[in-house]
Design an enzyme around this catalytic site. Structure first.
Site, short mmCIF file in Angstrom:
data_model
loop_
_atom_site.label_atom_id
_atom_site.label_comp_id
_atom_site.label_asym_id
_atom_site.label_seq_id
_atom_site.Cartn_x
_atom_site.Cartn_y
_atom_site.Cartn_z
N CYS D 101 0.90 -1.16 0.00
CA CYS D 101 0.00 0.00 0.00
C CYS D 101 0.93 1.20 0.00
O CYS D 101 1.49 1.55 1.04
CB CYS D 101 -0.91 0.00 1.23
SG CYS D 101 -1.91 1.49 1.36
N CYS D 104 -0.52 4.44 2.23
CA CYS D 104 -0.59 4.35 3.70
C CYS D 104 -0.09 2.96 4.05
O CYS D 104 1.08 2.68 3.80
CB CYS D 104 -1.96 4.71 4.26
SG CYS D 104 -3.39 3.98 3.46
N SER D 105 -0.91 2.08 4.56
CA SER D 105 -0.44 0.72 4.85
C SER D 105 -1.62 -0.22 4.94
O SER D 105 -1.68 -1.08 5.82
CB SER D 105 0.36 0.69 6.15
OG SER D 105 1.49 1.52 6.08
N CYS D 106 -2.59 -0.06 4.01
CA CYS D 106 -3.80 -0.88 4.06
C CYS D 106 -3.46 -2.36 3.90
O CYS D 106 -2.56 -2.73 3.16
CB CYS D 106 -4.75 -0.45 2.94
SG CYS D 106 -5.35 1.23 3.15
#
Lengths: 221, 200, 221, 200
Positions: D101, D104-106
């Site tokens: 991601c 962000c860090s999905c």
């Protein structure tokens, strides 16, 4: 490299803070950092200005953004003097009495094989497209104009090609062109009205506008 | 390249590098201070102000300056590093030039001096290429929509100098007095030279 | 916004450091930060997930890059709870006993006026071009694919359009498309061989490939 | 928004925000800890390992999983926030998927858990979209040039899970034992599941 230094067009940096009657140097160490760089380039001839700029760019992005201008200078000078073997990293650490963060290692970069023609390839009024390049090493073609079309408004003399000079590759000189871009071309629906940008670009960065977005083929290939 | 320790204070790092070069015989005591002092004297934006004032009073100089900035600055004695190829940008009532270096902070040292912090800030470098009218407005220069703002990004070896509009009310002023009212900000393009009765 | 969070393709970040047998939370405050965000979104309903993501993006770039993941979470939660009037900034500062850096102010964003058609506009195998957009507010179209052409390999259900939802604008749902790009299309001469990238993109971000680089005209305009 | 003071330590800031919400009656004592604990239990990458193991032993489940990841994960009880639309990416000998991601860090929490620090790091997010083969090599996964690496960027609401190749030498293993050898890294795509005699 598509590095943190390539800030043109980025959002989120907030207000521009102007200091009234600002001195050239705010603290004694700042003038040392400036002087060390002049010394190393002009007197010790330890590296060239393109290597210097690239060393700044090689700082870790978090360090780059939190460091002041002269801390970036100092970091680049120290990095290059260590890399060139002029000073020793361990001794430097011991003298500093703490960590001395340096820039990250330089990437391997191969010569691009371009031979610029003897005469300038473009003329006033020509429409040119900036190549969609993503080189691993130093370049002075900012991301925000890559792939975009502009008009040559000035042809400057030949200058050393920085993508080579920063990496100790074969030195060559090329004209640079002042290329005028409309804000609409660069920023599309976010463009302000009545705004334009001129960027000074080496010949190797440019293709005739009618070319595709290009870049895989070298200019003279 | 991970550093387990906290970085030494930046001043301490600068002095450590100086000591190390002295120890290795690559640097004489006082040499750096001499470089910095000579640079502060040689690289002074007031030189640019003198160029601008001359161009305001001497139409032939102005023409030479716009045709070959490097030679015309050198005529007044202003040349040297970061001034090898100077291009002068003429401010016109309908076209306002402004200078930036988005990738580092290049400037024409012999006529603009070493640049101020705001010019070197990420905020200025990032924003002025994208939203120059808004940036100038925030910095106090409100230009009518009819004026085109043209941003010049110092990406290669050309070094720019803005030749600002001569303000009204300065018709009888001497070249020296004119040089006094020119500001560094006006020669970068983030301000106009104020008319003298406006408090200059 | 073309913010610091949009990291895809950037150079200079160095090595990826993997911690063996990493715990979910390293310190007690990290689980608090995570829990505060879940509480604020799901229980207090103080903001939505798109506002949350955008608040992270609004952090000053230097803070963003020096903060850990959960410090970014905490900063975004505190920013939004202050902005929504749930907590008071001065009280927060007093309780913390020092500065409590928050994200920067949100930009004014207008609705884009697009009305998505009732049926998905693109189908499997269609070639699409990502609009060259530079919105002032939140978007989930990364810079590295803007202007580039890819192929639709999957059509996902309709999801809320984040460029609106993050700014309290009219809620609308659109299909998202998994779009396959060759590495050559994205990175040109820097592309690795045998590499490709799939990006999941809302319909409003896309134009038929044969369109120009587009973006000034809304999709349905 | 300029802050003259030094930031308070981040832990102190987190506790200050909790106290403030408690003071205002928006939060009960213990509520946050309960959320975090429930999340750690519910969002566990070992759930994904069970999905993978089932797909390895049950061809019909595998087909359902690749056709509708959300429903097939829910069959085993794995659903919830950040798992509303799961797409399973089949690793094939000639095509290797890897998840990131970049913005962000999905992550698919119900089957991959809350993501590890390396997945959330700027280095991984920046580099894997641009130079995946090199990143995987640095992380210990050397793939032959003949294998295409396909990076899936979690930019919208789809949450991905990689169905890794079943390693050789596992033909007789039970579903439970297979689940034990699946790693989180393999379900993100930065590793393959090692053959059991290779030390798993």
């Amino acid at each position: 490299m598509d590095g943190i230094h390539d800030l043109g067009g980025m959002s989120g940096f907030g207000e521009i803070v102007v200091e009234r009657d600002e001195p050239t140097f705010h603290e004694a160490w700042e003038s040392l950092a400036f002087g060390l760089n002049v010394l190393a380039i002009a007197q010790l001839r330890a590296y060239n200005v393109d290597e210097y700029r690239h060393a700044v760019e090689r700082m870790s992005p978090a360090h780059y953004l939190t460091a002041s201008y002269y801390e970036r200078t100092l970091t680049a000078v120290a990095t290059l003097l260590v890399e060139k073997g002029v000073v020793d990293r361990a001794t430097l650490l011991a003298r500093a009495g703490g960590a001395f963060p340096l820039a990250q290692a330089v990437a391997d970069v191969a010569p691009d094989g371009v031979t610029p023609p003897p005469e300038p390839r473009f003329a006033l009024g020509d429409r040119v497209r900036v190549r969609e390049m993503h080189p691993a090493g130093h370049t002075r073609a900012p991301r925000y104009v890559r792939g975009h079309v502009g008009e040559v408004v000035h042809v400057a003399p030949r200058f050393s090609f920085p993508d080579h000079a920063a990496h100790g590759l074969e030195r060559r000189k090329e004209p640079t062109y002042h290329v005028l871009f409309s804000a609409e071309e660069l920023w599309n629906d976010a463009a302000g009205s009545g705004e334009s940008v001129v960027v000074d670009l080496w010949e190797s960065y440019l293709l005739p506008a009618e070319s595709g977005s290009g870049g895989v083929e070298p200019v003279d290939g | 390249m991970a550093e387990p320790d906290r970085p030494a204070p930046v001043a301490r790092r600068a002095f450590a590098l100086r000591e190390e070069l002295e120890e290795r015989g690559r640097l004489e005591p006082g040499q750096l201070e001499a470089i910095a002092q000579a640079s502060e004297e040689q690289f002074d934006w007031r030189n640019g102000a003198r160029v601008v004032a001359r161009a305001w009073v001497d139409p032939e100089y102005r023409e030479r300056l716009l045709r070959d900035g490097t030679a015309a600055c050198a005529e007044l004695g202003f040349a040297g590093p970061q001034g090898e190829y100077i291009v002068v940008l003429e401010a016109r009532p309908e076209l306002h030039p402004v200078i930036v270096c988005t990738q580092c902070s290049c400037t024409a040292w012999p006529v603009l001096g070493l640049p101020p912090d705001w010019y070197k800030s990420p905020a200025y470098r990032a924003r002025v290429a994208r939203e120059p009218r808004r940036v100038l407005r925030e910095m106090g220069l409100e230009l009518p929509e009819s004026v085109e703002i043209r941003v010049w990004d110092t990406t290669a070896e050309t070094r720019y100098l803005v030749l600002p509009l001569r303000p009204p009310g300065t018709e009888g002023m001497s070249e020296e007095r004119l040089a006094d009212i020119v500001t560094r900000e006006a020669m970068i393009g983030v301000a106009r030279v104020p008319a003298p009765d406006a408090g200059a």
